[in-house]
Design an enzyme around this catalytic site. Structure first.
Site, PDB file in Angstrom:
ATOM      1  N   CYS A 262       0.958  -0.838   0.047  1.00 12.41           N
ATOM      2  CA  CYS A 262       0.055  -0.049   0.166  1.00 12.41           C
ATOM      3  C   CYS A 262       0.891   1.244   0.036  1.00 12.41           C
ATOM      4  CB  CYS A 262      -0.839  -0.134   1.187  1.00 12.41           C
ATOM      5  SG  CYS A 262      -2.428   0.502   0.830  1.00 12.41           S
ATOM      6  N   HIS A 346      -3.741  -5.214  -0.301  1.00 13.98           N
ATOM      7  CA  HIS A 346      -3.724  -6.145   1.147  1.00 13.98           C
ATOM      8  C   HIS A 346      -3.399  -7.547   1.316  1.00 13.98           C
ATOM      9  CE1 HIS A 346      -3.410  -2.200   4.000  1.00 13.98           C
ATOM     10  NE2 HIS A 346      -4.251  -1.773   2.447  1.00 13.98           N
ATOM     11  N   GLU A 348      -2.261  -9.529   3.459  1.00 14.87           N
ATOM     12  CA  GLU A 348      -3.146  -9.982   4.754  1.00 14.87           C
ATOM     13  C   GLU A 348      -4.449  -9.838   5.041  1.00 14.87           C
ATOM     14  OE1 GLU A 348      -3.199  -5.755   5.524  1.00 14.87           O
ATOM     15  OE2 GLU A 348      -2.168  -6.322   3.707  1.00 14.87           O
TER      16      GLU A 348
END
Length: 368
Positions: A262, A346, A348
C-alpha cells in the site's frame, strides 16, 4: 439524536447520530466491503477520513478487541445506512454504537448511502464534516470547504509508534486456523507508517522475527538492526508528502531485500524515481480484482488507497507486475536488480481468502 454530514459541494445529509456526540472533518470516502467494519475502523490508513459503507447493514456481529488492526479507532467518522441495535455473535463484547462512543468517534445512520456514494463516484472524494452537535447547514458546509484535504498532507507522523518494539503476539487470533508457524529464523525490520497488525502476524507465520520501527526512521537506523529483510507498511495521506520516508527507502534499496504494501508500495515507487497521482475516488473494499501479469492469475483483493503509482514513470529495471482489472491502475511492481517488490493491495486481509498469501512467501524466499 440528529446528525448531519455536509460536503464541500454544499450537499447536506441528515440522519441519526450514534457513537460519540461530537464533530469531525475529513475526506469522505466509501468502502464496498460487506463485513470487516471493525478492521476498517481501526486501520491507521483511514486517518483523516470519514468512511461510508456501501453495504446497508452494519454492526450485526458487534465488536471484539481480537479483531482490531491497531490500538484504537482511526477513522474521523462512520456513515451507514442502518445500524444494528442488537448484535448477534458469541465473540462480541460491545455493540458498534458503544464501541464508537468509547472511542470518541461520531457515526451517522439513516441517510441514503447509495445517493452519497454515487455523488462521490461521479464527482470524486470530497471533504466533509460529520456533526452530532451542529445543526446549521451553512456552518457545516463552510467547515467542509475549509478542511485542507489529503493532497500534500503528511499524516504518517500522526500514526507512527513512539519507539521501536519487537512483535511478540505471533499469529495471535488466527493461530488455530493456519498451519503451524515456522521457526523464526529470519529477522525483518518493519517500517511502520500506520501498519495493520495482521501484516505482522503474516510475517510471523512465514518464520520471521519482526522488529517494528517508526516510519520516521532513517536508512541508517533501519540498517543498524542488520535485518535479513525490510518491510514497508501501509499508512495514511499523500505519499509524495512523506519526503523523509522516501529518502529512507532510497538509502536501504540494494542493501537488503525490500517488500512494500500500500503506502509502502507508493514509497518504493517514489524512491525508484516514479511519480504518484491522486485517484478520483480511490479503491476501498474487499472485492477488487487484480491480475498477476507474471502468471495470468486473478486475485480477489482488499484495498484501501487514494493514490496510485504512475506506471509510465517507472525507471528502467522496475517492472509492473500486477494491474487492477477495474481501471487498469498499477497494483504491483518489482526491481530484481535491487531485490525489491511491492503491491498496492493488502494480502494480509485475506479477501480471496488465500489468493495473495504467496507474497509473504516470496519475501521469505527473497531473503534466502
Amino acid at each position: 439524536m440528529q446528525a448531519k454530514l455536509a460536503l464541500e459541494d454544499g450537499t447536506v445529509y441528515t440522519g441519526r447520530a450514534f457513537g460519540a456526540a461530537a464533530e469531525s472533518a475529513g475526506e469522505v470516502v466509501f468502502n464496498t466491503s460487506m463485513t470487516g467494519y471493525q478492521e476498517i475502523l481501526t486501520d491507521p490508513s483511514y486517518t483523516g477520513q470519514i468512511v461510508t459503507m456501501t453495504y446497508p447493514l452494519m454492526g450485526n456481529y458487534g465488536t471484539t478487541a481480537l479483531d482490531a488492526e491497531s490500538d484504537r479507532v482511526r477513522v474521523a467518522g462512520f456513515v451507514v445506512r442502518e445500524l444494528t441495535q442488537v448484535p448477534s455473535n458469541f465473540r462480541s463484547t460491545r455493540d458498534l454504537d458503544g464501541y464508537l462512543r468509547a472511542a470518541g468517534v461520531t457515526g451517522i445512520e439513516g441517510i441514503d448511502t447509495r445517493a452519497l456514494v454515487r455523488r462521490l463516484r461521479v464527482r470524486g472524494a470530497m471533504n466533509g464534516v460529520l456533526s452530532a452537535t451542529e445543526s446549521d447547514d451553512a456552518k457545516l458546509v463552510a467547515k467542509a470547504k475549509a478542511f485542507p484535504g489529503m493532497a500534500g498532507r503528511d499524516l504518517v507522523r500522526e500514526v507512527v509508534p513512539p519507539k521501536p518494539f519487537t512483535w511478540t503476539e505471533g499469529f495471535g487470533r488466527f493461530a488455530e486456523h493456519v498451519l503451524p508457524a515456522r521457526p523464526a529464523d529470519r529477522h525483518v525490520v518493519a517500517v511502520d507508517y500506520g501498519m495493520k497488525w495482521n501484516i505482522l502476524r503474516c510475517l510471523t507465520q512465514v518464520g520471521c522475527k519482526v522488529t517494528v520501527v517508526p516510519g520516521t526512521a532513517t536508512a541508517d537506523e533501519i540498517l543498524s538492526y542488520d535485518p535479513d529483510g525490510i518491510f514497508l507498511s501501509n499508512g495514511p495521506g499523500d505519499p509524495a508528502a512523506v519526503g523523509y520516508a522516501i529518502d529512507a527507502v532510497k538509502g536501504v534499496l540494494g542493501k537488503k531485500p525490500v517488500f512494500g504494501i500500500c503506502l509502502g508500495h507508493q514509497l518504493l515507487g517514489l524512491a525508484l524515481g516514479a511519480k504518484t497521482f491522486k485517484l478520483k475516488f480511490g479503491h476501498r473494499g474487499a472485492n477488487q480484482p487484480v491480475l498477476d501479469r507474471r502468471t495470468g492469475k486473478v486475485e480477489i483483493t482488499t484495498q484501501n488507497h487514494g493514490f496510485s503509482v504512475d506506471p509510465s514513470t517507472l525507471p528502467a529495471g522496475a517492472e509492473p507486475t500486477h494491474v487492477n482489472l477495474n481501471d487498469q491502475t498499477l497494483e504491483g511492481l518489482r526491481h530484481t536488480g535491487l531485490r525489491a517488490f511491492s503491491v498496492q493491495y493488502h494480502p494480509e486481509a485475506a479477501a480471496g481468502p488465500h489468493d495473495s498469501s504467496y507474497l509473504f512467501e516470496e519475501f521469505r524466499t527473497l531473503m534466502g
